[in-house]
Write an enzyme that holds these catalytic residues in place. Structure first.
Site, PDB file in Angstrom:
ATOM      1  N   ASP A  11       0.804  -1.343  -0.006  1.00 38.89           N
ATOM      2  CA  ASP A  11      -0.023   0.028  -0.057  1.00 38.89           C
ATOM      3  C   ASP A  11       0.805   1.259  -0.214  1.00 38.89           C
ATOM      4  O   ASP A  11       1.762   1.438   0.931  1.00 38.89           O
ATOM      5  CB  ASP A  11      -1.031  -0.085   1.416  1.00 38.89           C
ATOM      6  CG  ASP A  11      -1.810   1.033   1.332  1.00 38.89           C
ATOM      7  OD1 ASP A  11      -1.614   2.040   0.432  1.00 38.89           O
ATOM      8  OD2 ASP A  11      -2.605   1.082   2.349  1.00 38.89           O
ATOM      9  N   ILE A  12       0.745   2.003  -0.943  1.00 33.21           N
ATOM     10  CA  ILE A  12       1.742   3.258  -1.123  1.00 33.21           C
ATOM     11  C   ILE A  12       1.617   4.216  -0.004  1.00 33.21           C
ATOM     12  O   ILE A  12       2.450   4.968   0.311  1.00 33.21           O
ATOM     13  CB  ILE A  12       1.363   4.000  -2.452  1.00 33.21           C
ATOM     14  CG1 ILE A  12       2.628   4.761  -2.926  1.00 33.21           C
ATOM     15  CG2 ILE A  12      -0.107   4.740  -2.285  1.00 33.21           C
ATOM     16  CD1 ILE A  12       2.269   5.156  -4.596  1.00 33.21           C
ATOM     17  N   VAL A  34      -6.322   3.941  -5.638  1.00 31.72           N
ATOM     18  CA  VAL A  34      -5.289   4.596  -4.679  1.00 31.72           C
ATOM     19  C   VAL A  34      -5.680   6.124  -4.399  1.00 31.72           C
ATOM     20  O   VAL A  34      -5.119   6.526  -3.373  1.00 31.72           O
ATOM     21  CB  VAL A  34      -3.947   4.448  -5.569  1.00 31.72           C
ATOM     22  CG1 VAL A  34      -3.926   5.527  -6.828  1.00 31.72           C
ATOM     23  CG2 VAL A  34      -2.513   4.728  -4.905  1.00 31.72           C
ATOM     24  N   ASP A  35      -6.392   6.645  -5.363  1.00 31.43           N
ATOM     25  CA  ASP A  35      -6.861   8.016  -4.961  1.00 31.43           C
ATOM     26  C   ASP A  35      -7.533   7.814  -3.772  1.00 31.43           C
ATOM     27  O   ASP A  35      -7.356   8.765  -2.705  1.00 31.43           O
ATOM     28  CB  ASP A  35      -7.691   8.575  -6.020  1.00 31.43           C
ATOM     29  CG  ASP A  35      -7.992   9.990  -5.915  1.00 31.43           C
ATOM     30  OD1 ASP A  35      -7.382  10.628  -5.030  1.00 31.43           O
ATOM     31  OD2 ASP A  35      -8.766  10.468  -6.716  1.00 31.43           O
ATOM     32  N   THR A 123      -3.855   1.849 -14.500  1.00 28.79           N
ATOM     33  CA  THR A 123      -3.963   0.691 -14.664  1.00 28.79           C
ATOM     34  C   THR A 123      -4.844  -0.258 -13.956  1.00 28.79           C
ATOM     35  O   THR A 123      -5.002  -1.374 -13.939  1.00 28.79           O
ATOM     36  CB  THR A 123      -2.529  -0.210 -14.622  1.00 28.79           C
ATOM     37  OG1 THR A 123      -2.197  -0.132 -13.161  1.00 28.79           O
ATOM     38  CG2 THR A 123      -1.500   0.409 -15.369  1.00 28.79           C
ATOM     39  N   TYR A 126      -8.946   2.698 -14.762  1.00 23.02           N
ATOM     40  CA  TYR A 126      -9.015   3.458 -16.117  1.00 23.02           C
ATOM     41  C   TYR A 126      -8.494   2.247 -17.002  1.00 23.02           C
ATOM     42  O   TYR A 126      -8.472   2.611 -18.053  1.00 23.02           O
ATOM     43  CB  TYR A 126      -8.020   4.459 -16.003  1.00 23.02           C
ATOM     44  CG  TYR A 126      -8.498   5.750 -15.490  1.00 23.02           C
ATOM     45  CD1 TYR A 126      -9.781   5.774 -15.163  1.00 23.02           C
ATOM     46  CD2 TYR A 126      -7.678   7.007 -15.285  1.00 23.02           C
ATOM     47  CE1 TYR A 126     -10.289   7.257 -14.383  1.00 23.02           C
ATOM     48  CE2 TYR A 126      -8.411   8.232 -14.861  1.00 23.02           C
ATOM     49  CZ  TYR A 126      -9.612   8.116 -14.449  1.00 23.02           C
ATOM     50  OH  TYR A 126     -10.190   9.502 -14.051  1.00 23.02           O
TER      51      TYR A 126
END
Ligand code: AR6
Length: 173
Positions: A11-12, A34-35, A123, A126
């Site tokens: 997880d970033i 992720v946003d 990826t 989108y």
């Protein structure tokens, strides 16, 4: 130079770094993927800064990027970039994805950022094909890496992206 590219899985939002890249949308008002994770973990100050940018310039175009603080995230900045929606590949999608990475590096250079984490932009929701996206990302990152940038993390959320990057870095890295 490419020894500065580190492949990570996870997880970033959990990985300390100077700048985290967000795969945003043109509204800059948050979303899924992720946003959603970045806004959830970062808190409301990021959204407030995004609203201020919207008020100034009306959001962020596909292939462009903007920068905010990182709120509660273990980072100093979030770079919000908007990748293209994959629509068959004949609508400029590869160029727009390349542009998203280059615009991130414009901000990295402008703010003298030394370490950055990228997710695999476009990826997920989108639907950009993962292998082509990784090749475009690798080329753009390699073209823009320079002395002052110490580390570029490629943070893969799923195993499939991790395996694609692992192969790519073995062949080209
Ligand atoms: N850490 C790292 N990577 C992640 C995380 C995470 N916490 N969560 C997802 N990914 P996506 P997009 C991966 O869908 O395709 C949003 O609604 C995911 O597995 O987040 O550019 C925005 O608001 C995939 O590899 O972004 C836009 O509307 C990669 O991050 C739209 O989605 C990108 O997937 C943007 O779609």
């Amino acid at each position: 130079m490419s020894d500065k590219i580190k492949l990570l899985q996870g997880d970033i939002t959990q990985i300390p770094v100077e700048a985290m890249v967000n795969a945003a949308n043109s509204s800059l008002l948050g979303g899924g993927g992720v946003d959603g994770a970045i806004h959830r973990a970062g808190g409301k100050s990021i959204l407030e800064e995004c609203r201020a940018i919207r008020a100034r310039q009306g959001g962020c175009k596909e292939g462009d990027a903007v920068i905010t603080g990182a709120g509660n995230l273990p980072a100093r900045y979030v770079i919000h970039t908007v990748g293209p929606v994959w629509n068959g590949g004949q609508n400029g999608e590869p160029d727009l994805l390349r542009s998203a990475y280059h615009r991130c590096f414009d901000l990295i250079d402008e703010h003298k950022i030394k370490s950055v984490s990228f997710p695999n932009i476009s990826t997920g929701i989108y639907r950009f094909p993962k292998t082509l996206a990784a090749e475009i990302a690798f080329e753009a990152i390699s073209a823009r890496l320079h002395e002052a940038v110490e580390q570029v993390n490629i943070v893969c959320f799923e195993q499939e992206s991790y395996a694609i990057w692992h192969n790519l870095l073995q062949q080209r890295g």
